[in-house]
Design a protein around this motif. Structure first.
Motif, PDB file in Angstrom:
ATOM      1  N   ASN A  79      29.575  39.438  95.957  1.00  0.00           N
ATOM      2  CA  ASN A  79      30.789  38.613  96.017  1.00  0.00           C
ATOM      3  C   ASN A  79      30.500  37.136  95.738  1.00  0.00           C
ATOM      4  OD1 ASN A  79      32.809  40.506  96.504  1.00  0.00           O
ATOM      5  ND2 ASN A  79      32.532  40.449  98.731  1.00  0.00           N
ATOM      6  N   THR A  80      29.639  36.881  94.762  1.00  0.00           N
ATOM      7  CA  THR A  80      29.220  35.505  94.487  1.00  0.00           C
ATOM      8  C   THR A  80      29.101  35.267  92.991  1.00  0.00           C
ATOM      9  OG1 THR A  80      27.934  35.508  96.545  1.00  0.00           O
ATOM     10  CG2 THR A  80      27.504  33.724  94.989  1.00  0.00           C
ATOM     11  N   GLU A  81      29.711  34.191  92.528  1.00  0.00           N
ATOM     12  CA  GLU A  81      29.465  33.719  91.169  1.00  0.00           C
ATOM     13  C   GLU A  81      28.354  32.682  91.233  1.00  0.00           C
ATOM     14  OE1 GLU A  81      31.567  31.358  87.421  1.00  0.00           O
ATOM     15  OE2 GLU A  81      32.778  31.898  89.185  1.00  0.00           O
ATOM     16  N   PHE A  82      27.293  32.898  90.448  1.00  0.00           N
ATOM     17  CA  PHE A  82      26.172  31.965  90.487  1.00  0.00           C
ATOM     18  C   PHE A  82      25.455  31.933  89.144  1.00  0.00           C
ATOM     19  CE2 PHE A  82      24.405  36.025  91.817  1.00  0.00           C
ATOM     20  CZ  PHE A  82      23.178  36.105  91.184  1.00  0.00           C
ATOM     21  N   LEU A  83      24.686  30.866  88.951  1.00  0.00           N
ATOM     22  CA  LEU A  83      23.810  30.718  87.801  1.00  0.00           C
ATOM     23  C   LEU A  83      22.393  30.507  88.301  1.00  0.00           C
ATOM     24  CD1 LEU A  83      26.585  28.772  87.116  1.00  0.00           C
ATOM     25  CD2 LEU A  83      25.545  29.002  84.858  1.00  0.00           C
ATOM     26  N   PHE A  84      21.406  30.917  87.471  1.00  0.00           N
ATOM     27  CA  PHE A  84      20.017  30.631  87.801  1.00  0.00           C
ATOM     28  C   PHE A  84      19.267  30.272  86.528  1.00  0.00           C
ATOM     29  CE2 PHE A  84      20.283  35.128  86.951  1.00  0.00           C
ATOM     30  CZ  PHE A  84      19.110  35.473  86.311  1.00  0.00           C
ATOM     31  N   ALA A  85      18.360  29.335  86.658  1.00  0.00           N
ATOM     32  CA  ALA A  85      17.609  28.822  85.519  1.00  0.00           C
ATOM     33  C   ALA A  85      16.162  28.594  85.904  1.00  0.00           C
ATOM     34  CB  ALA A  85      18.246  27.513  85.018  1.00  0.00           C
ATOM     35  N   GLY A  86      15.294  28.497  84.882  1.00  0.00           N
ATOM     36  CA  GLY A  86      13.886  28.250  85.147  1.00  0.00           C
ATOM     37  C   GLY A  86      13.215  29.334  85.935  1.00  0.00           C
ATOM     38  N   PHE A  87      13.691  30.582  85.793  1.00  0.00           N
ATOM     39  CA  PHE A  87      13.107  31.689  86.546  1.00  0.00           C
ATOM     40  C   PHE A  87      11.670  31.925  86.070  1.00  0.00           C
ATOM     41  CE2 PHE A  87      12.054  35.936  87.754  1.00  0.00           C
ATOM     42  CZ  PHE A  87      12.832  36.270  88.851  1.00  0.00           C
ATOM     43  N   VAL A  88      10.752  31.951  87.017  1.00  0.00           N
ATOM     44  CA  VAL A  88       9.358  32.265  86.687  1.00  0.00           C
ATOM     45  C   VAL A  88       8.763  33.031  87.859  1.00  0.00           C
ATOM     46  CG1 VAL A  88       8.562  30.011  87.545  1.00  0.00           C
ATOM     47  CG2 VAL A  88       7.110  31.343  85.984  1.00  0.00           C
ATOM     48  N   ALA A  89       8.001  34.065  87.552  1.00  0.00           N
ATOM     49  CA  ALA A  89       7.320  34.869  88.580  1.00  0.00           C
ATOM     50  C   ALA A  89       5.881  35.053  88.164  1.00  0.00           C
ATOM     51  CB  ALA A  89       8.009  36.215  88.751  1.00  0.00           C
ATOM     52  N   TRP A  90       4.976  34.728  89.064  1.00  0.00           N
ATOM     53  CA  TRP A  90       3.550  34.995  88.854  1.00  0.00           C
ATOM     54  C   TRP A  90       3.204  36.232  89.660  1.00  0.00           C
ATOM     55  CZ3 TRP A  90       5.547  30.143  89.529  1.00  0.00           C
ATOM     56  CH2 TRP A  90       5.308  29.208  88.515  1.00  0.00           C
ATOM     57  N   GLY A  91       2.456  37.130  89.061  1.00  0.00           N
ATOM     58  CA  GLY A  91       2.127  38.367  89.767  1.00  0.00           C
ATOM     59  C   GLY A  91       0.662  38.677  89.669  1.00  0.00           C
ATOM     60  N   GLY A  92       0.160  39.282  90.718  1.00  0.00           N
ATOM     61  CA  GLY A  92      -1.198  39.750  90.745  1.00  0.00           C
ATOM     62  C   GLY A  92      -1.356  40.735  91.885  1.00  0.00           C
TER      63      GLY A  92
END
Length: 266
Positions: free
Chosen positions: A252-265
């Motif tokens: 139930n939310t309108e949103f934006l997201f930017a600069g998404f980055v995920a480091w994994g190990g």
């Protein structure tokens, strides 16, 4: 008869045309959100078009239908993901099932987005978030936990860590979800929570992490606008000690997201 290699037979003009064609293809992939998010440093950095559909639930449930939009980075079991000014966007949330292009509706009142990559164990996810507004629909009434949640070590919608970063009730939380129960086939356990209302209509940075300790327990953290708000150790991670995907859930939310980055190990 001796055949010369192609590289010797093609002149500079032809190579220039090939280079221009490759550049055009790359630009089109970027414009339509089709370029992959993996980078040379092992980080996952998905990119978004200036506008247009990236993928939606229709593509997940009807993968072979005409005109579906698949993403090399994301899968989506509910809702629609658009690009807007280079950011990811839910579109206007509603409760209507989308068609191939999300022209008939978005269904983003129930937004479920997961990375195709599933090797995120010791992981940090960072992004900038802008919550536009909270909504309700005919099938999604207002609930206190409505908002935006980051998935860590996502194995399925029944088995994941969910870090609530913006909720209708002003709370943030870290939860473990395991298989079996009444919440879409799973059971939530709240590991930590705090009061931290999200600013509406403004961009702010979010960072959350999961890491397995030497004794097998999992430490999870949440930073909002550069401030540590949650830091908890899960003593009973079970299957969530293993790597999984990352993702975003919206209710139930309108949103934006930017600069998404995920480091994994591992």
């Amino acid at each position: 008869m001796r055949v010369l290699p192609l590289v010797r037979r093609w002149g500079p003009r032809r190579w220039a045309l090939i280079a221009a064609a490759l550049a055009l293809i790359a630009a089109l992939l970027m414009a339509f959100g089709l370029s992959g998010g993996d980078t040379g440093d092992g980080a996952f950095r998905p990119r978004f078009p200036q506008q247009g559909l990236v993928t939606n639930e229709f593509a997940y449930w009807h993968p072979n239908r005409a005109h579906v939009r698949h993403s090399p980075d994301w899968t989506m079991t509910s809702g629609s993901l658009f690009g807007r000014d280079g950011a990811g966007w839910t579109g206007v949330p509603d409760g209507d099932g989308p068609d191939a292009r999300s022209a008939t509706g978005t269904d983003s009142a129930v937004f479920r987005l997961a990375s195709r990559r599933r090797d995120f164990g010791r992981t940090t996810v960072r992004l900038r978030l802008r919550v536009q507004r909270m909504v309700t629909t005919g099938r999604t009434p207002s609930r206190r936990y409505d908002g935006v949640h980051i998935w860590l070590r996502f194995h399925s919608e029944q088995e994941t860590y969910a870090v609530s970063v913006a909720r209708r009730d002003g709370e943030v939380a870290v939860k473990r979800k395991t298989r079996g129960g009444t919440s879409n086939g799973g059971t939530y356990v709240t590991l930590a929570h705090a009061r931290a209302p999200a600013p509406m209509g403004s961009w702010y940075p979010v960072s959350t992490s999961a890491g397995t300790l030497a004794d097998g327990r999992v430490r999870l953290t949440l930073d909002l606008a550069g401030r540590r708000v949650l830091d908890v150790v899960d003593d009973e991670p079970g299957e969530l000690a293993r790597p999984g995907a990352v993702g975003i859930r919206g209710d139930n939310t309108e949103f934006l997201f930017a600069g998404f980055v995920a480091w994994g190990g591992r």
